[in-house]
Enzyme design. Structure first.
Site, short mmCIF file in Angstrom:
data_model
loop_
_atom_site.label_atom_id
_atom_site.label_comp_id
_atom_site.label_asym_id
_atom_site.label_seq_id
_atom_site.Cartn_x
_atom_site.Cartn_y
_atom_site.Cartn_z
N LEU A 93 0.82 -1.22 0.00
CA LEU A 93 0.00 0.00 0.00
C LEU A 93 0.85 1.26 0.00
O LEU A 93 0.43 2.30 -0.50
CB LEU A 93 -0.90 0.01 1.24
CG LEU A 93 -1.97 -1.09 1.32
CD1 LEU A 93 -2.68 -1.04 2.66
CD2 LEU A 93 -2.97 -0.93 0.18
N GLY A 94 2.03 1.17 0.57
CA GLY A 94 2.89 2.34 0.64
C GLY A 94 4.16 2.02 1.40
O GLY A 94 4.36 0.89 1.88
N GLY A 96 7.21 3.98 4.10
CA GLY A 96 7.63 5.13 4.88
C GLY A 96 8.92 4.85 5.60
O GLY A 96 9.64 3.89 5.29
N GLY A 97 9.22 5.72 6.58
CA GLY A 97 10.45 5.55 7.35
C GLY A 97 10.47 4.26 8.15
O GLY A 97 11.52 3.71 8.45
N PHE A 98 9.30 3.75 8.51
CA PHE A 98 9.19 2.53 9.30
C PHE A 98 9.48 1.31 8.45
O PHE A 98 10.13 0.36 8.88
CB PHE A 98 7.77 2.45 9.87
CG PHE A 98 7.52 1.28 10.78
CD1 PHE A 98 7.19 0.05 10.27
CD2 PHE A 98 7.61 1.43 12.15
CE1 PHE A 98 6.94 -1.02 11.11
CE2 PHE A 98 7.37 0.37 13.00
CZ PHE A 98 7.03 -0.85 12.47
N LYS A 118 1.80 -3.04 8.91
CA LYS A 118 2.98 -2.17 8.90
C LYS A 118 4.17 -3.00 9.39
O LYS A 118 4.22 -3.41 10.56
CB LYS A 118 2.73 -0.98 9.81
CG LYS A 118 3.70 0.16 9.71
CD LYS A 118 3.21 1.29 10.61
CE LYS A 118 4.16 2.46 10.60
NZ LYS A 118 3.68 3.53 11.50
N ASP A 215 4.05 14.51 14.66
CA ASP A 215 4.27 14.34 13.22
C ASP A 215 2.95 14.42 12.47
O ASP A 215 2.68 13.62 11.57
CB ASP A 215 4.98 13.01 12.94
CG ASP A 215 5.61 12.98 11.55
OD1 ASP A 215 5.86 14.06 10.98
OD2 ASP A 215 5.85 11.88 11.03
#
Length: 363
Positions: A93-94, A96-98, A118, A215
């Site tokens: 789905l995407g 990020g930094g994680f 995630k 954030d």
């Protein structure tokens, strides 16, 4: 009769026995091979057995009193692997930094539930500290405008968070996209603004713990089927206890463009830091423009400076996204802009615009 004249009965019997033994051995070998193959396949892709929860005993990553407060179900890695089709690229789905976020489907009874997984990457800029922080903070929260966490997976080297699935993804995929921006008129945008505000009020005032998100930005606002906003990504969040209202850190985290000056420069943060970020976000929702990277032919100001300039000239409605013109309520738009500039951003606006542009606000 002579023995030589008798039929070869004994020889025939021995041949029959030999055939039986060979067939039995072959059958056993085939069965054993099939069993080995089934075990191999089951390890590669485990069977779906619904939502499998387990209690792994003491969790090394959550020690002390924090472990006692963990209120999340724990999922087996095999369950999540199957739900995401072994973390297939087609389910991403995407990122990020994680790490990466995957879409998955869990079987719960006779129903399928869509989830977002995630997964902490080994090369992630964020690590176990952010993972623990998110688990321990969001597990205690329940609000219609906060993304709901369903559980986590902590097994060997794997660290994953399991959330409810948000089909419309993040707010930035709408307001900053020329093609999709037309899909959210002013009533929808105003509904999103109010939903984010309710979520922040809960975090700062109504929840069991006072939580500073640190954030808050368009990409961390997720949208459900009905375009209801939900605040997500609590990896940078900070829990305030007792009468604590302000803190200082030497490790500034967050996203430039949404940080108030006192936090970006001195590391000071409080509920006002989130309110400032919310103000920037509201102006982005109204205008359809990013604060960072904003460009105007008449000046070099960012979006905040541009909004302040229009406000002083009583031309605030020029800030509205062109896709909102037909549906906008001028009073609601003006109120949104006024509240952000006059109440939320005024104490910091002078740090964001050139000296020649600074003037006292009108009463």
């Amino acid at each position: 009769m002579a023995a030589s004249e008798l039929p070869a009965y004994g020889s025939s019997k021995r041949k029959k026995q030999t055939r039986i033994i060979v067939i039995a051995l072959l059958s056993f070998g085939m069965a054993l091979l099939s069993l080995c193959l089934m075990l191999y396949v089951s390890k590669k892709k485990p069977k779906r057995e619904g939502i499998i929860l387990y209690n792994p005993g003491p969790i090394q990553d959550f020690t002390g009193s924090e472990n006692d407060d963990l209120e999340l179900p724990l999922f087996r890695f095999a369950t999540i692997a199957y739900a995401t089709d072994n973390f297939s690229v087609k389910n991403v789905l995407g990122k990020g930094g994680f790490g990466q976020v995957y879409k998955g489907i869990l079987t719960e009874g006779q129903e399928n539930k869509e989830i977002a997984v995630k997964r902490l990457s080994a090369n992630s800029r964020q690590g176990l500290h952010e993972f623990k922080n998110e688990v321990l903070s969001i597990s205690k929260l329940q609000h219609r405008n906060l993304v709901k966490i369903l559980g986590c997976c902590i097994q060997e080297e794997e660290r994953m968070l399991i959330y409810e699935y948000m089909p419309n993804k993040s707010l930035d995929s709408f307001i900053f996209d020329p093609n999709r921006s037309i899909l959210i008129d002013w009533p929808k945008r105003f509904h999103i603004i109010n939903g984010i505000a309710r979520g922040l009020l809960y975090l700062h005032q109504d929840s069991r713990l006072r939580i500073i998100h640190r954030d808050l930005k368009a990409s961390n606002i997720l949208l459900d089927y009905e375009m209801n906003p939900k605040i997500a990504d609590f990896g940078m969040a900070r829990i305030f206890g007792g009468d604590e209202t302000e803190a200082k850190t030497s490790r500034v985290v967050g996203t430039y463009g949404y940080m108030p000056p006192e936090y970006a420069i001195d590391g000071l943060f409080s509920v006002k830091s989130d309110v400032y970020s919310f103000g920037v976000l509201v102006l982005e929702i109204v205008s359809g423009k990013r604060n960072r990277g904003f460009c105007h032919p008449d000046h070099n100001l960012n979006l905040l400076g541009h909004a302040w300039r229009l406000y002083k000239k009583a031309r605030q409605l020029e800030l509205i996204d062109k896709f909102e013109n037909e549906s906008c309520n001028p009073n609601e738009v003006l109120r949104s802009i006024h509240e952000q500039l006059c109440i939320i951003l005024w104490k910091n606006i002078n740090a964001l615009i050139p000296m020649e542009a600074k003037e006292k606000p009108r009463a």
